[in-house]
Design an enzyme around this catalytic site. Structure first.
Site, mmCIF file in Angstrom:
data_model
loop_
_atom_site.group_PDB
_atom_site.id
_atom_site.type_symbol
_atom_site.label_atom_id
_atom_site.label_comp_id
_atom_site.label_asym_id
_atom_site.label_seq_id
_atom_site.Cartn_x
_atom_site.Cartn_y
_atom_site.Cartn_z
ATOM 1 N N THR A 30 0.860 -1.191 0.000
ATOM 2 C CA THR A 30 0.000 0.000 0.000
ATOM 3 C C THR A 30 0.896 1.241 0.000
ATOM 4 O O THR A 30 1.950 1.244 0.628
ATOM 5 C CB THR A 30 -0.885 -0.012 1.258
ATOM 6 O OG1 THR A 30 -1.770 -1.127 1.139
ATOM 7 C CG2 THR A 30 -1.714 1.262 1.382
ATOM 8 N N GLY A 31 0.420 2.287 -0.687
ATOM 9 C CA GLY A 31 1.185 3.539 -0.704
ATOM 10 C C GLY A 31 1.500 3.929 -2.139
ATOM 11 O O GLY A 31 1.225 3.181 -3.079
ATOM 12 N N THR A 33 4.322 4.196 -3.784
ATOM 13 C CA THR A 33 5.301 3.387 -4.522
ATOM 14 C C THR A 33 4.690 2.028 -4.895
ATOM 15 O O THR A 33 4.833 1.564 -6.034
ATOM 16 C CB THR A 33 6.589 3.182 -3.684
ATOM 17 O OG1 THR A 33 6.896 4.406 -3.010
ATOM 18 C CG2 THR A 33 7.741 2.775 -4.556
ATOM 19 N N ASP A 86 6.258 -4.084 -1.447
ATOM 20 C CA ASP A 86 5.630 -3.003 -0.685
ATOM 21 C C ASP A 86 6.626 -1.845 -0.533
ATOM 22 O O ASP A 86 7.826 -2.031 -0.742
ATOM 23 C CB ASP A 86 5.216 -3.541 0.708
ATOM 24 C CG ASP A 86 4.146 -2.685 1.374
ATOM 25 O OD1 ASP A 86 3.848 -1.578 0.879
ATOM 26 O OD2 ASP A 86 3.613 -3.127 2.414
ATOM 27 N N ASP A 89 8.655 3.402 5.074
ATOM 28 C CA ASP A 89 8.941 4.793 5.446
ATOM 29 C C ASP A 89 10.403 4.981 5.823
ATOM 30 O O ASP A 89 10.998 6.006 5.531
ATOM 31 C CB ASP A 89 8.014 5.215 6.596
ATOM 32 C CG ASP A 89 6.562 5.050 6.181
ATOM 33 O OD1 ASP A 89 6.202 5.591 5.121
ATOM 34 O OD2 ASP A 89 5.809 4.331 6.868
ATOM 35 N N GLU A 108 -0.553 -5.131 6.115
ATOM 36 C CA GLU A 108 0.765 -5.272 5.470
ATOM 37 C C GLU A 108 1.605 -6.313 6.201
ATOM 38 O O GLU A 108 2.282 -7.125 5.587
ATOM 39 C CB GLU A 108 1.492 -3.925 5.453
ATOM 40 C CG GLU A 108 0.915 -2.961 4.427
ATOM 41 C CD GLU A 108 1.493 -1.566 4.497
ATOM 42 O OE1 GLU A 108 1.378 -0.838 3.503
ATOM 43 O OE2 GLU A 108 2.047 -1.176 5.542
ATOM 44 N N LYS A 126 15.080 7.388 2.298
ATOM 45 C CA LYS A 126 14.486 6.599 3.384
ATOM 46 C C LYS A 126 15.488 5.650 4.056
ATOM 47 O O LYS A 126 15.134 4.937 4.988
ATOM 48 C CB LYS A 126 13.298 5.805 2.852
ATOM 49 C CG LYS A 126 12.142 6.719 2.454
ATOM 50 C CD LYS A 126 10.958 5.927 1.987
ATOM 51 C CE LYS A 126 9.755 6.838 1.752
ATOM 52 N NZ LYS A 126 8.615 6.097 1.198
HETATM 53 C C1 5RP Z 1 1.527 2.180 4.252
HETATM 54 C C2 5RP Z 1 2.995 2.040 4.201
HETATM 55 C C3 5RP Z 1 3.687 2.532 2.976
HETATM 56 O O1 5RP Z 1 4.299 1.467 2.359
HETATM 57 C C4 5RP Z 1 4.705 3.552 3.361
HETATM 58 O O2 5RP Z 1 4.045 4.594 4.069
HETATM 59 C C5 5RP Z 1 5.416 4.130 2.140
HETATM 60 O O3 5RP Z 1 4.519 4.808 1.322
HETATM 61 P P1 5RP Z 1 4.989 5.603 0.031
HETATM 62 O O4 5RP Z 1 5.432 4.590 -0.969
HETATM 63 O O5 5RP Z 1 3.760 6.367 -0.402
HETATM 64 O O6 5RP Z 1 6.106 6.527 0.452
HETATM 65 O O7 5RP Z 1 3.640 1.509 5.076
HETATM 66 O O8 5RP Z 1 1.000 1.700 5.459
#
Ligand code: 5RP
Length: 246
Positions: A30-31, A33, A86, A89, A108, A126
């Site tokens: 989710t997110g 990326t 996935d 952060d 997740e 990151k």
């Molecule tokens: C969601 C997450 C995401 O994978 C994480 O926040 C990274 O998101 P993004 O790819 O938008 O930076 O853990 O619960």
């Protein structure tokens, strides 16, 4: 023209595609990326008819995957997952993660810890030597005030995540999230200790990624965890004997 961060996400997502083979069960993160990866995966499935089964980690990723034409399954049809892709952060040098700023940490982790290979897509910004940042903690609304009091002793700036008009942010599972900024010196220990608090349903501390794909504006570099890849769920040896998943 896409900006640097979008290009980095795209390049990391692109680099994950070769890990997907015909007939696999694939966990969809989710997110922003992970979203890019879902679209690339769906395009590949349309071209190559790989017969993939996908398990989504949030209502958003489920909707996106369904729209893109990927075949979605639940744990009823996918007791073990071949590969999960996935975002994250924060990623530490020892392949631990902080996840959950998008609010999907519980599902997740259910998916990632039951996967044979956990692939994480990030940009250079990151990466950290040690795990440090906001630790999201999903809590039962009933117990949230008590858990917040307890967690505030570990992280003075811990607070309940809010959404519009200051109301609590509600996860896909109907729960709240406490965001606790912390320096995590021992991820496995803190993960276990936080989960020991009644009312804590999950933490955003993930204690292992197998492959980290670090995107940048021109390409992607691959970090491979040398520790043997096996589902995190099975790192407990008595469980490993009982759960015949392979
Ligand atoms: C969601 C997450 C995401 O994978 C994480 O926040 C990274 O998101 P993004 O790819 O938008 O930076 O853990 O619960």
């Amino acid at each position: 023209m896409a900006n640097t961060s979008e290009l980095a996400k795209h390049n990391a997502a692109l680099a994950a595609l070769p890990y997907i083979r015909p007939g696999m069960t694939v966990g969809l993160g989710t997110g922003s990326t992970a979203n890019i990866f879902v679209d690339l995966l769906a395009a590949r499935e349309r071209r190559e008819h790989l017969g993939l089964k996908c398990i989504a980690t949030s209502e958003n990723s489920e909707k996106q995957a369904a729209r893109a034409g990927l075949r979605l399954v639940s744990f009823a049809d996918a007791p073990m997952i071949d590969v999960v892709v996935d975002g994250a952060d924060i990623v530490s040098a020892d392949f631990c993660l902080l996840k959950g700023l998008g609010g999907a940490l519980l599902r997740e982790k259910c998916v990632a810890y039951r996967s044979k290979k956990f692939i994480v897509l990030v940009g250079e910004e990151k990466l950290r030597r040690k795990l440090e940042g906001i630790v999201p903690i999903e809590v039962l609304p009933f117990a949230a005030p008590a858990v917040l009091r307890e967690i505030s002793k570990l992280s003075k700036r811990a607070k309940l995540r809010t959404a519009a008009a200051g109301r609590p942010f509600i996860t896909d599972n109907g729960n709240y999230i406490i965001d606790a900024p912390m320096r995590v010196s021992n991820p496995a220990k803190l993960e276990a200790e936080l989960k020991y608090l009644p009312g804590v349903l999950e933490t955003g501390i993930f204690t292992r990624a197998d492959i980290v794909l670090v995107g940048n504006k021109t390409g992607c570099r691959t970090l491979k965890n040398k520790k043997q890849a096996r589902p995190l769920l099975l790192t407990c040896s008595c469980l490993a004997k009982q759960l015949d998943c392979f």
